[in-house]
Design a protein around this motif. Structure first.
Motif, PDB file in Angstrom:
ATOM      1  N   ALA A  18       0.803  -1.228   0.000  1.00  0.00           N
ATOM      2  CA  ALA A  18       0.000   0.000   0.000  1.00  0.00           C
ATOM      3  C   ALA A  18       0.842   1.288   0.000  1.00  0.00           C
TER       4      ALA A  18
ATOM      5  N   ASP B 137      -4.407   6.715  16.814  1.00  0.00           N
ATOM      6  CA  ASP B 137      -4.918   5.558  17.551  1.00  0.00           C
ATOM      7  C   ASP B 137      -4.179   5.404  18.869  1.00  0.00           C
TER       8      ASP B 137
ATOM      9  N   GLN C 134      -3.717   2.555  22.288  1.00  0.00           N
ATOM     10  CA  GLN C 134      -3.992   1.219  22.811  1.00  0.00           C
ATOM     11  C   GLN C 134      -3.624   1.193  24.290  1.00  0.00           C
ATOM     12  N   LYS C 135      -4.484   0.589  25.096  1.00  0.00           N
ATOM     13  CA  LYS C 135      -4.202   0.603  26.538  1.00  0.00           C
ATOM     14  C   LYS C 135      -4.793  -0.629  27.228  1.00  0.00           C
ATOM     15  N   ASP C 136      -4.027  -1.152  28.212  1.00  0.00           N
ATOM     16  CA  ASP C 136      -4.563  -2.215  29.074  1.00  0.00           C
ATOM     17  C   ASP C 136      -5.551  -1.547  30.032  1.00  0.00           C
TER      18      ASP C 136
ATOM     19  N   ARG D 130     -15.537  -9.677  21.238  1.00  0.00           N
ATOM     20  CA  ARG D 130     -14.795 -10.751  20.568  1.00  0.00           C
ATOM     21  C   ARG D 130     -15.705 -11.975  20.569  1.00  0.00           C
TER      22      ARG D 130
ATOM     23  N   PRO E  84      -9.563 -18.644  15.575  1.00  0.00           N
ATOM     24  CA  PRO E  84      -9.351 -17.398  16.310  1.00  0.00           C
ATOM     25  C   PRO E  84     -10.647 -16.605  16.464  1.00  0.00           C
ATOM     26  N   ALA E  85     -10.687 -15.823  17.536  1.00  0.00           N
ATOM     27  CA  ALA E  85     -11.914 -15.054  17.820  1.00  0.00           C
ATOM     28  C   ALA E  85     -12.117 -13.960  16.776  1.00  0.00           C
ATOM     29  N   GLY E  86     -13.388 -13.731  16.446  1.00  0.00           N
ATOM     30  CA  GLY E  86     -13.723 -12.639  15.535  1.00  0.00           C
ATOM     31  C   GLY E  86     -13.872 -11.348  16.326  1.00  0.00           C
ATOM     32  N   THR E  87     -13.442 -10.236  15.729  1.00  0.00           N
ATOM     33  CA  THR E  87     -13.503  -8.951  16.438  1.00  0.00           C
ATOM     34  C   THR E  87     -14.636  -8.103  15.889  1.00  0.00           C
TER      35      THR E  87
ATOM     36  N   ALA F 176      -9.145  -5.608  21.812  1.00  0.00           N
ATOM     37  CA  ALA F 176      -7.982  -6.209  21.152  1.00  0.00           C
ATOM     38  C   ALA F 176      -7.481  -7.484  21.816  1.00  0.00           C
TER      39      ALA F 176
ATOM     40  N   GLU G  63      -6.462  -9.865  25.481  1.00  0.00           N
ATOM     41  CA  GLU G  63      -5.937  -9.674  26.837  1.00  0.00           C
ATOM     42  C   GLU G  63      -4.429  -9.548  26.786  1.00  0.00           C
ATOM     43  N   SER G  64      -3.917  -8.661  27.602  1.00  0.00           N
ATOM     44  CA  SER G  64      -2.475  -8.461  27.639  1.00  0.00           C
ATOM     45  C   SER G  64      -1.810  -9.684  28.282  1.00  0.00           C
ATOM     46  N   PRO G  65      -0.797 -10.290  27.627  1.00  0.00           N
ATOM     47  CA  PRO G  65      -0.141 -11.462  28.214  1.00  0.00           C
ATOM     48  C   PRO G  65       0.632 -11.102  29.487  1.00  0.00           C
TER      49      PRO G  65
ATOM     50  N   VAL H 244      -7.528  -5.349  26.693  1.00  0.00           N
ATOM     51  CA  VAL H 244      -6.881  -4.219  26.003  1.00  0.00           C
ATOM     52  C   VAL H 244      -7.880  -3.568  25.050  1.00  0.00           C
TER      53      VAL H 244
END
Lengths: 421, 178
Positions: free
Chosen positions: A125, A259, A261-263, A313, A323-326, A343, A345-347, A353
């Motif tokens: 792209a 954008d 992103q945050k736990d 999810r 895998p889970a659909g979002t 998004a 879960e944070s590992p 998240v």
């Protein structure tokens, strides 16, 4: 239009038709044969050879058809000036063809590169954006210039008269956009051109409607509608141009995309632009064929609740490894779109998240699309024609004989009225 | 009796191992579906990389930082490597080079501006330039031909019939309608 109006560019038109069909088949060949990796190359088979053969047959047919009929494709007129509506059509065609070359060469380049150097490269792209944005802006510029040029020849005075207003509007638009924070070069140029093109279209409607208004005394809006209905193809075309302006205006908003992103712990908040997102709670909702993990997110603006968003999810029951659909939750306004994504879960923290996106002016792209469709429908309508109707001039018909006009002698006078053909 | 107790203990151990393996796999799966936290610099460099290149895990071929492929099993690992490199303070060239060493040049989202790849970059510009020249040449040729077709001196205008004039007006109206 050139062929219809002036009997010109027939060979050009015919070859554009041929090339368009050939490129459609080539595109299908590229994906279905596996020459270019694609999600559409789902069924690998020897079908590519058949496509190649078909392309050869089509090309041969085109060549035979052209050489057999080229006597009919002689131009009936010559171009009268470099600066004219006709030449603007040629330049417009050129820009569209260059865009086609850019896309085709970018698509095929990895294949050629691997053949020639054995080195596999990708053309993604960013390449297409870099190459096609200037081409798109040139096209937008010509969208504004074309309607202002006269057929056959445009005089210098006409150029000054037609371009002064829209150019001034464009310059003002540029200054205002810069003051509003548009610093990215392409976004600024895009908005400037949008104002310029909108100016040219408005000027066309204004001038035509002014003439009708002076004659009929109708309101400005009614005069503009009347004007459009008298030449639906021309003014429908302008409406389509206005739709393109809206779409490009929406594209210009990309400069402000962001954008975050945050736990998130339940009760915690995150900020994106003017919006505060508060994760209220998480719940699980079993459905017929999936189980949804859902976030309940409160959207606040200036500490006032705006709405609730529910990104989720979906875990489908068919396959546990699937895998889970979002499912993205969207808050859309004319100014901007807010997308909230669950998004995962944070590992590290095992906390859910949120990934939030704020994309300005997205709705204008959709609105522009609707305007393009509307303009196309208007252009498809038949023209309304002026007809000469004999009507009694008020005061010449005695009272009480309405409906019996022919029974009584009176002096008819011709008066212009508009009517449908 | 003792033999049965030992067998039961082994069964329990096996179940425990299976559960442990399953939970590790689940944790790994969860980690893989999550996009890593990204700094602005990581986002910028990640925009120059493609996901799903040279790996059987995923074939999405999207911009690494924008990979929206549901359940992509490739992007999480790549993003983690990217973030670690950025955190270490590696230069952009070093980071890109490391990715190229692992996945090949195809991992770059656009062709490098060198060697044969320059053809991809310059071809659209060259096409525009050549096309412009061609259009200007064609228009100039038409103009010359048009000028030659016009009589050198103005012909007698008195002989123009009203029918011819009406036809000319109709043609002008038709040609200038749109």
């Amino acid at each position: 239009m050139m062929q219809e109006k002036r009997g010109m560019m027939k060979v050009w038109n015919v070859w554009l038709v041929f090339i368009t069909f050939l490129l459609c088949i080539t595109g299908t060949f590229l994906t279905r044969s596996g020459v270019v990796a694609s999600v559409h190359a789902f069924a690998q088979s020897s079908i590519g050879n058949w496509f190649l053969g078909f392309i050869g047959v089509v090309l041969l047919t085109c060549l035979v058809a052209y050489f057999k009929n080229r006597d009919y494709l002689e131009s009936e007129n010559q171009l009268d000036a470099m600066v004219s509506r006709e030449s603007s059509f040629l330049f417009n065609n050129l820009i569209l063809l260059v865009s086609c070359v850019a896309v085709l060469s970018g698509t095929l380049f990895p294949v050629f590169s691997e053949w020639l150097s054995g080195n596999r490269i990708s053309v993604g792209a960013p390449f297409f954006n870099k190459v096609n944005i200037p081409i798109g802006l040139l096209l937008l510029f010509l969208t504004g210039v074309g309607p202002l040029l006269a057929w056959r020849k445009t005089s210098r005075e006409s150029l000054k008269r037609n371009f002064a207003g829209p150019l001034a509007a464009g310059a003002v638009g540029c200054v205002v956009a810069f003051a509003l924070g548009y610093r990215q070069f392409y976004s600024l140029v895009c908005l400037t051109l949008c104002v310029f093109v909108a100016g040219t279209i408005t000027l066309e409607f204004y001038r035509g409607a002014k003439v009708i208004r002076a004659r009929s005394g109708a309101s400005f809006l009614a005069s503009a509608v009347d004007l459009t209905m008298r030449n639906t193809r021309r003014y429908g075309g302008y409406i389509v141009h206005m739709g393109m302006v809206l779409i490009f205006g929406g594209f210009a908003g990309v400069a402000f995309n962001r954008d975050v992103q945050k736990d998130m712990q339940p009760g915690s908040t995150m900020q994106i632009g003017p919006y505060t997102l508060r994760l209220q709670s998480l719940d699980s909702r079993p459905e017929k064929n999936y189980t949804a993990e859902r976030m309940n997110v409160e959207v606040l603006r200036n500490n006032k609740q705006l709405m609730m968003l529910y990104p989720e999810r979906r875990h489908f029951n068919v396959n546990a490894n699937e895998p889970a659909g979002t499912m993205v939750a969207i808050y859309s306004t004319l100014k901007e779109d807010l997308y909230v994504v669950y998004a995962g879960e944070s590992p590290e923290t095992n906390l859910p998240v949120i990934h939030a996106y704020l994309n300005p002016l997205v709705k204008w792209i959709w609105l522009g699309g609707a305007v393009v469709v509307f303009g196309t429908l208007v252009a498809l309508l038949p023209n309304r024609k002026s007809v000469l109707v004999l009507a009694a001039v008020p005061g010449t018909v005695p009272q009480g004989i309405a409906g019996q006009a022919l029974a009584q002698p009176f002096t008819p006078r011709p008066a212009m009225r508009e009517g449908h053909d | 009796m003792i033999k049965a107790a030992v067998t039961k203990k082994r069964q329990l151990q096996a179940i425990a191992w299976v559960l442990l393996a399953a939970s590790v796999a689940l944790a790994a799966g969860t980690a893989a579906t999550l996009q890593a936290q990204q700094t602005d610099r990581a986002k910028e460099i990640g925009g120059k990389l493609l996901c799903g290149i040279g790996t059987p895990l995923c074939d999405c071929k999207q911009i690494l930082t924008q990979c929206n492929h549901v359940g992509c099993r490739n992007s999480a690992g790549m993003l983690k490597t990217l973030d670690q490199s950025v955190a270490k303070g590696d230069s952009e060239a070093t980071i890109l080079q490391n990715f190229i060493a692992e996945f090949g040049t195809a991992v770059l989202s656009e062709p490098p501006k060198s060697g044969l790849n320059l053809v991809a970059w310059y071809l659209p510009g060259a096409a525009l330039f050549a096309g412009l020249l061609l259009v200007i040449l064609v228009i100039s040729r038409w103009l010359r031909r048009g000028a030659a077709a016009i009589p050198s001196a103005a012909g007698p205008t008195q002989g123009v019939s009203s029918e011819l004039l009406a036809r000319a007006r109709a043609q002008a109206s038709r040609e200038t309608q749109d």
